[in-house]
Write an enzyme that holds these catalytic residues in place. Structure first.
Site, PDB file in Angstrom:
ATOM      1  N   HIS A 239       0.815  -1.223   0.000  1.00  9.45           N
ATOM      2  CA  HIS A 239       0.000   0.000   0.000  1.00  9.45           C
ATOM      3  C   HIS A 239       0.852   1.278   0.000  1.00  9.45           C
ATOM      4  CE1 HIS A 239      -3.403  -2.618   1.036  1.00  9.45           C
ATOM      5  NE2 HIS A 239      -2.630  -3.178   1.937  1.00  9.45           N
TER       6      HIS A 239
HETATM    7  C1  BDR Z   1      -2.151   0.830   5.605  1.00  9.66           C
HETATM    8  O1  BDR Z   1      -2.277   0.271   6.905  1.00  9.66           O
HETATM    9  C2  BDR Z   1      -1.029  -0.150   7.371  1.00  9.66           C
HETATM   10  O2  BDR Z   1      -1.122  -1.426   7.937  1.00  9.66           O
HETATM   11  C3  BDR Z   1      -0.087  -0.121   6.206  1.00  9.66           C
HETATM   12  O3  BDR Z   1       1.223   0.206   6.618  1.00  9.66           O
HETATM   13  C4  BDR Z   1      -0.668   0.933   5.314  1.00  9.66           C
HETATM   14  O4  BDR Z   1      -0.210   2.219   5.669  1.00  9.66           O
HETATM   15  C5  BDR Z   1      -2.926  -0.054   4.623  1.00  9.66           C
HETATM   16  O5  BDR Z   1      -4.280  -0.055   4.950  1.00  9.66           O
END
Ligand code: BDR
Ligand code: CA
Length: 311
Positions: A239
Protein backbone atom coordinates in the site's frame (compact mmCIF):
# COMPACT_ATOMS: atom_id res chain seq x y z
CA UNK A 1 17.58 17.40 -14.39
CA UNK A 2 15.00 19.13 -12.15
CA UNK A 3 16.15 19.62 -8.56
CA UNK A 4 14.99 16.85 -6.19
CA UNK A 5 11.85 17.88 -4.32
CA UNK A 6 12.11 17.96 -0.51
CA UNK A 7 9.97 15.20 1.01
CA UNK A 8 8.84 14.59 4.59
CA UNK A 9 7.64 11.05 5.32
CA UNK A 10 5.14 10.63 8.15
CA UNK A 11 5.04 6.93 8.89
CA UNK A 12 4.25 4.00 11.23
CA UNK A 13 6.72 1.36 9.98
CA UNK A 14 5.26 -1.13 8.97
CA UNK A 15 6.55 -3.46 6.23
CA UNK A 16 5.04 -1.53 3.31
CA UNK A 17 6.26 1.69 4.99
CA UNK A 18 9.78 0.18 4.98
CA UNK A 19 9.62 -0.43 1.23
CA UNK A 20 8.26 3.09 0.69
CA UNK A 21 11.09 4.62 2.73
CA UNK A 22 13.68 2.61 0.80
CA UNK A 23 12.19 3.77 -2.52
CA UNK A 24 12.17 7.40 -1.42
CA UNK A 25 15.79 7.30 -0.27
CA UNK A 26 16.86 5.81 -3.59
CA UNK A 27 14.86 8.16 -5.83
CA UNK A 28 16.63 11.11 -7.41
CA UNK A 29 13.27 12.88 -7.83
CA UNK A 30 13.01 13.54 -4.08
CA UNK A 31 15.27 14.41 -1.17
CA UNK A 32 14.05 12.97 2.13
CA UNK A 33 14.41 15.81 4.64
CA UNK A 34 12.69 14.26 7.67
CA UNK A 35 10.89 11.21 8.99
CA UNK A 36 8.12 11.62 11.55
CA UNK A 37 6.62 8.66 13.36
CA UNK A 38 3.05 8.07 14.48
CA UNK A 39 1.30 5.30 16.37
CA UNK A 40 -0.55 3.00 14.01
CA UNK A 41 0.67 -0.43 12.99
CA UNK A 42 2.46 -0.53 16.37
CA UNK A 43 2.67 1.74 19.42
CA UNK A 44 4.66 4.94 18.98
CA UNK A 45 7.83 3.71 20.69
CA UNK A 46 7.98 0.78 18.26
CA UNK A 47 7.24 2.79 15.09
CA UNK A 48 9.82 5.39 16.14
CA UNK A 49 12.49 2.76 16.85
CA UNK A 50 11.69 1.14 13.50
CA UNK A 51 12.02 4.46 11.66
CA UNK A 52 15.45 5.04 13.23
CA UNK A 53 16.60 1.46 12.61
CA UNK A 54 15.44 1.48 8.97
CA UNK A 55 17.36 4.67 8.27
CA UNK A 56 20.46 3.08 9.84
CA UNK A 57 19.98 -0.08 7.77
CA UNK A 58 19.73 2.07 4.64
CA UNK A 59 22.86 4.10 5.64
CA UNK A 60 20.86 7.31 6.03
CA UNK A 61 21.06 8.12 9.72
CA UNK A 62 21.61 11.74 8.68
CA UNK A 63 17.83 12.10 8.10
CA UNK A 64 16.22 13.66 11.20
CA UNK A 65 13.51 11.64 12.95
CA UNK A 66 10.93 12.96 15.41
CA UNK A 67 8.25 11.04 17.25
CA UNK A 68 4.70 12.33 17.07
CA UNK A 69 1.32 11.26 18.35
CA UNK A 70 1.07 8.20 20.58
CA UNK A 71 -2.73 8.26 20.45
CA UNK A 72 -5.41 9.23 17.96
CA UNK A 73 -6.95 12.70 18.43
CA UNK A 74 -9.98 11.21 20.18
CA UNK A 75 -9.45 8.18 22.36
CA UNK A 76 -6.46 6.05 23.17
CA UNK A 77 -4.19 3.78 21.17
CA UNK A 78 -5.42 0.24 20.77
CA UNK A 79 -3.10 -2.32 19.32
CA UNK A 80 -4.63 -4.41 16.56
CA UNK A 81 -4.62 -8.08 17.40
CA UNK A 82 -2.69 -10.22 14.91
CA UNK A 83 -1.27 -7.32 12.90
CA UNK A 84 -0.04 -8.50 9.47
CA UNK A 85 3.16 -6.58 10.30
CA UNK A 86 3.89 -8.85 13.29
CA UNK A 87 4.67 -7.91 16.87
CA UNK A 88 7.66 -5.69 16.06
CA UNK A 89 6.01 -4.05 13.02
CA UNK A 90 8.63 -5.45 10.63
CA UNK A 91 7.54 -9.05 10.29
CA UNK A 92 9.75 -10.20 13.16
CA UNK A 93 12.91 -9.17 11.30
CA UNK A 94 15.22 -7.70 13.92
CA UNK A 95 17.27 -4.71 12.82
CA UNK A 96 20.24 -3.40 14.71
CA UNK A 97 19.06 -0.79 17.17
CA UNK A 98 21.40 2.16 16.84
CA UNK A 99 21.58 4.59 19.76
CA UNK A 100 18.39 6.58 19.53
CA UNK A 101 19.12 9.48 17.19
CA UNK A 102 15.73 11.02 17.10
CA UNK A 103 15.12 14.69 17.78
CA UNK A 104 13.55 15.51 21.11
CA UNK A 105 10.93 17.73 19.47
CA UNK A 106 7.44 16.58 18.52
CA UNK A 107 6.84 15.48 14.92
CA UNK A 108 4.61 18.49 14.20
CA UNK A 109 7.41 20.83 15.27
CA UNK A 110 10.03 19.06 13.14
CA UNK A 111 7.67 19.45 10.17
CA UNK A 112 7.33 23.15 11.08
CA UNK A 113 11.11 23.62 11.38
CA UNK A 114 11.66 22.08 7.96
CA UNK A 115 8.92 24.16 6.34
CA UNK A 116 9.93 27.46 7.96
CA UNK A 117 12.94 27.83 5.64
CA UNK A 118 11.20 26.45 2.55
CA UNK A 119 9.85 28.24 -0.54
CA UNK A 120 6.07 28.41 -0.97
CA UNK A 121 4.55 25.13 -2.25
CA UNK A 122 7.96 23.45 -2.44
CA UNK A 123 7.80 20.53 0.04
CA UNK A 124 5.85 17.30 -0.35
CA UNK A 125 4.56 15.17 2.51
CA UNK A 126 3.95 11.43 2.25
CA UNK A 127 1.45 10.42 4.93
CA UNK A 128 1.82 6.66 5.26
CA UNK A 129 0.11 6.14 8.62
CA UNK A 130 -2.84 7.52 10.56
CA UNK A 131 -3.20 11.28 9.94
CA UNK A 132 -2.81 12.37 13.58
CA UNK A 133 0.53 14.19 13.18
CA UNK A 134 -0.57 15.95 10.00
CA UNK A 135 -3.81 17.17 11.59
CA UNK A 136 -1.88 18.38 14.65
CA UNK A 137 0.67 20.18 12.47
CA UNK A 138 -2.05 21.94 10.45
CA UNK A 139 -3.82 23.01 13.64
CA UNK A 140 -0.68 24.31 15.37
CA UNK A 141 1.18 25.84 12.42
CA UNK A 142 -1.48 26.96 9.88
CA UNK A 143 0.84 29.80 8.76
CA UNK A 144 3.33 27.25 7.36
CA UNK A 145 0.84 25.24 5.30
CA UNK A 146 1.59 27.39 2.25
CA UNK A 147 5.05 25.79 2.02
CA UNK A 148 3.50 22.37 1.31
CA UNK A 149 2.98 21.45 -2.34
CA UNK A 150 1.25 18.08 -1.98
CA UNK A 151 0.19 15.79 0.82
CA UNK A 152 -0.03 12.26 -0.53
CA UNK A 153 -2.12 10.12 1.80
CA UNK A 154 -2.24 6.33 1.81
CA UNK A 155 -5.72 5.72 3.14
CA UNK A 156 -9.39 5.14 2.56
CA UNK A 157 -11.16 3.70 -0.45
CA UNK A 158 -14.57 3.40 -2.08
CA UNK A 159 -15.03 -0.33 -1.51
CA UNK A 160 -14.66 -2.81 1.33
CA UNK A 161 -12.23 -1.98 4.12
CA UNK A 162 -9.24 -3.93 5.36
CA UNK A 163 -9.66 -3.43 9.12
CA UNK A 164 -13.47 -3.41 9.26
CA UNK A 165 -16.01 -4.11 6.55
CA UNK A 166 -16.09 -0.43 5.65
CA UNK A 167 -12.84 1.17 6.80
CA UNK A 168 -9.21 1.19 5.74
CA UNK A 169 -6.69 0.93 8.59
CA UNK A 170 -5.03 4.38 8.54
CA UNK A 171 -8.32 6.27 8.39
CA UNK A 172 -10.04 3.94 10.87
CA UNK A 173 -7.23 4.46 13.39
CA UNK A 174 -7.88 8.22 13.56
CA UNK A 175 -11.02 9.25 11.66
CA UNK A 176 -11.17 12.65 13.40
CA UNK A 177 -7.68 13.52 12.12
CA UNK A 178 -8.52 12.33 8.60
CA UNK A 179 -11.71 14.40 8.58
CA UNK A 180 -9.74 17.52 9.53
CA UNK A 181 -7.04 16.95 6.90
CA UNK A 182 -9.51 16.21 4.12
CA UNK A 183 -11.51 19.32 5.05
CA UNK A 184 -8.67 21.85 4.95
CA UNK A 185 -4.95 21.67 4.21
CA UNK A 186 -4.34 25.39 3.86
CA UNK A 187 -4.24 25.13 0.08
CA UNK A 188 -1.89 22.15 -0.32
CA UNK A 189 -3.15 19.62 -2.84
CA UNK A 190 -4.12 16.26 -1.39
CA UNK A 191 -3.61 13.06 -3.35
CA UNK A 192 -5.40 10.11 -1.77
CA UNK A 193 -4.07 6.68 -2.70
CA UNK A 194 -6.53 4.22 -1.20
CA UNK A 195 -7.36 0.55 -1.24
CA UNK A 196 -9.02 0.77 -4.69
CA UNK A 197 -5.51 0.93 -6.14
CA UNK A 198 -3.14 -0.18 -3.37
CA UNK A 199 -4.77 -3.62 -3.15
CA UNK A 200 -3.67 -4.15 -6.73
CA UNK A 201 -0.11 -2.94 -6.12
CA UNK A 202 1.21 -6.36 -5.19
CA UNK A 203 4.61 -7.98 -5.27
CA UNK A 204 4.82 -11.74 -5.71
CA UNK A 205 7.43 -14.42 -5.00
CA UNK A 206 9.24 -13.67 -8.28
CA UNK A 207 9.52 -10.00 -7.34
CA UNK A 208 10.98 -10.98 -3.98
CA UNK A 209 13.51 -13.27 -5.65
CA UNK A 210 14.53 -10.40 -7.89
CA UNK A 211 14.92 -8.06 -4.89
CA UNK A 212 16.97 -10.70 -3.09
CA UNK A 213 19.40 -11.00 -5.95
CA UNK A 214 19.69 -7.28 -6.41
CA UNK A 215 21.36 -6.11 -3.21
CA UNK A 216 21.59 -6.60 0.58
CA UNK A 217 18.97 -3.86 0.93
CA UNK A 218 16.69 -5.68 -1.51
CA UNK A 219 17.27 -8.94 0.37
CA UNK A 220 16.37 -7.31 3.70
CA UNK A 221 13.13 -5.91 2.25
CA UNK A 222 12.31 -9.28 0.65
CA UNK A 223 12.61 -10.96 4.08
CA UNK A 224 10.21 -8.46 5.58
CA UNK A 225 7.69 -8.66 2.73
CA UNK A 226 7.82 -12.45 2.84
CA UNK A 227 6.78 -12.22 6.51
CA UNK A 228 3.90 -9.79 5.77
CA UNK A 229 0.71 -11.50 6.89
CA UNK A 230 -1.46 -9.89 4.21
CA UNK A 231 -0.90 -12.34 1.36
CA UNK A 232 -3.45 -12.56 -1.49
CA UNK A 233 -3.65 -14.44 -4.75
CA UNK A 234 -1.71 -11.71 -6.61
CA UNK A 235 0.91 -11.37 -3.88
CA UNK A 236 1.53 -8.95 -1.01
CA UNK A 237 -0.13 -5.51 -1.44
CA UNK A 238 2.44 -2.78 -0.87
CA UNK A 239 0.00 0.00 0.00
CA UNK A 240 2.45 2.64 1.19
CA UNK A 241 4.99 1.88 -1.52
CA UNK A 242 2.40 2.71 -4.19
CA UNK A 243 1.63 6.03 -2.48
CA UNK A 244 5.36 6.80 -2.47
CA UNK A 245 5.78 5.65 -6.07
CA UNK A 246 3.05 8.11 -7.09
CA UNK A 247 5.16 10.96 -5.66
CA UNK A 248 8.35 10.03 -7.51
CA UNK A 249 6.52 8.98 -10.68
CA UNK A 250 2.93 10.34 -10.81
CA UNK A 251 1.88 8.44 -14.01
CA UNK A 252 1.83 5.21 -11.95
CA UNK A 253 -1.69 6.17 -10.82
CA UNK A 254 -4.67 7.88 -12.44
CA UNK A 255 -6.74 10.25 -10.32
CA UNK A 256 -10.06 12.04 -10.38
CA UNK A 257 -11.05 15.14 -8.43
CA UNK A 258 -13.19 14.32 -5.45
CA UNK A 259 -14.29 15.45 -2.04
CA UNK A 260 -14.09 13.04 0.88
CA UNK A 261 -16.11 12.89 4.04
CA UNK A 262 -15.00 10.60 6.84
CA UNK A 263 -17.51 8.83 9.05
CA UNK A 264 -16.59 9.75 12.63
CA UNK A 265 -19.78 8.55 14.30
CA UNK A 266 -19.45 5.44 16.44
CA UNK A 267 -20.68 2.27 14.80
CA UNK A 268 -19.76 -0.12 12.07
CA UNK A 269 -19.13 2.63 9.49
CA UNK A 270 -16.63 4.56 11.67
CA UNK A 271 -13.58 5.38 9.58
CA UNK A 272 -15.29 4.85 6.23
CA UNK A 273 -14.41 7.37 3.52
CA UNK A 274 -17.36 8.70 1.54
CA UNK A 275 -15.89 9.75 -1.79
CA UNK A 276 -17.82 12.02 -4.11
CA UNK A 277 -16.26 12.53 -7.52
CA UNK A 278 -16.67 16.19 -8.30
CA UNK A 279 -16.23 15.79 -12.06
CA UNK A 280 -19.62 14.07 -12.14
CA UNK A 281 -21.39 15.94 -9.32
CA UNK A 282 -24.76 17.42 -10.32
CA UNK A 283 -24.51 20.06 -7.61
CA UNK A 284 -21.41 21.68 -6.11
CA UNK A 285 -20.15 19.55 -3.26
CA UNK A 286 -18.99 20.72 0.10
CA UNK A 287 -15.42 20.12 1.21
CA UNK A 288 -12.07 20.50 -0.48
CA UNK A 289 -11.08 19.10 -3.81
CA UNK A 290 -8.83 16.14 -3.58
CA UNK A 291 -7.20 14.00 -6.25
CA UNK A 292 -8.39 10.47 -5.55
CA UNK A 293 -6.57 7.52 -7.17
CA UNK A 294 -8.86 5.40 -9.32
CA UNK A 295 -6.41 3.30 -11.32
CA UNK A 296 -2.86 1.96 -11.12
CA UNK A 297 -0.38 0.77 -13.72
CA UNK A 298 0.67 -2.40 -11.89
CA UNK A 299 3.61 -3.42 -14.17
CA UNK A 300 4.94 0.14 -13.93
CA UNK A 301 4.66 -0.01 -10.12
CA UNK A 302 6.64 -3.25 -10.00
CA UNK A 303 9.19 -1.82 -12.38
CA UNK A 304 9.60 1.23 -10.15
CA UNK A 305 10.17 -0.99 -7.10
CA UNK A 306 12.85 -2.96 -8.94
CA UNK A 307 14.64 0.05 -10.40
CA UNK A 308 14.51 2.18 -7.24
CA UNK A 309 15.57 -0.41 -4.66
CA UNK A 310 19.08 -0.80 -5.96
CA UNK A 311 21.70 -0.30 -3.31
C1 BDR B 1 -2.15 0.83 5.60
O1 BDR B 1 -2.28 0.27 6.91
C2 BDR B 1 -1.03 -0.15 7.37
O2 BDR B 1 -1.12 -1.43 7.94
C3 BDR B 1 -0.09 -0.12 6.21
O3 BDR B 1 1.22 0.21 6.62
C4 BDR B 1 -0.67 0.93 5.31
O4 BDR B 1 -0.21 2.22 5.67
C5 BDR B 1 -2.93 -0.05 4.62
O5 BDR B 1 -4.28 -0.06 4.95
CA1 CA C 1 1.78 2.55 7.06
Amino acid sequence: MPRPRPLIIDTDPGIDDALAIAMALASSEVRVVGLTSVAGNSPLDVTTANAVALLAAFDRSDVPVAAGAAHPLAGTYERVKDSPHGDNGLGGIELEAPGLQRRSMHAMDLIADILRDAEPRSVDIAALGPLTNIAMFLAKHPDLADRIAHITVMGGGTGPGNITDHAEFNIWHDPEAAALVFADTGGAEIVVVGLDVTRRATLDADDLECLRRKSPRGALLARMINAYGDLHEGGWPMHDALALASIVHPPVISTRPASIEVVTAAGKHRGQTLVQFTDEARSPSSGRQIQFATDVDVPLFRDLVHTKVTC
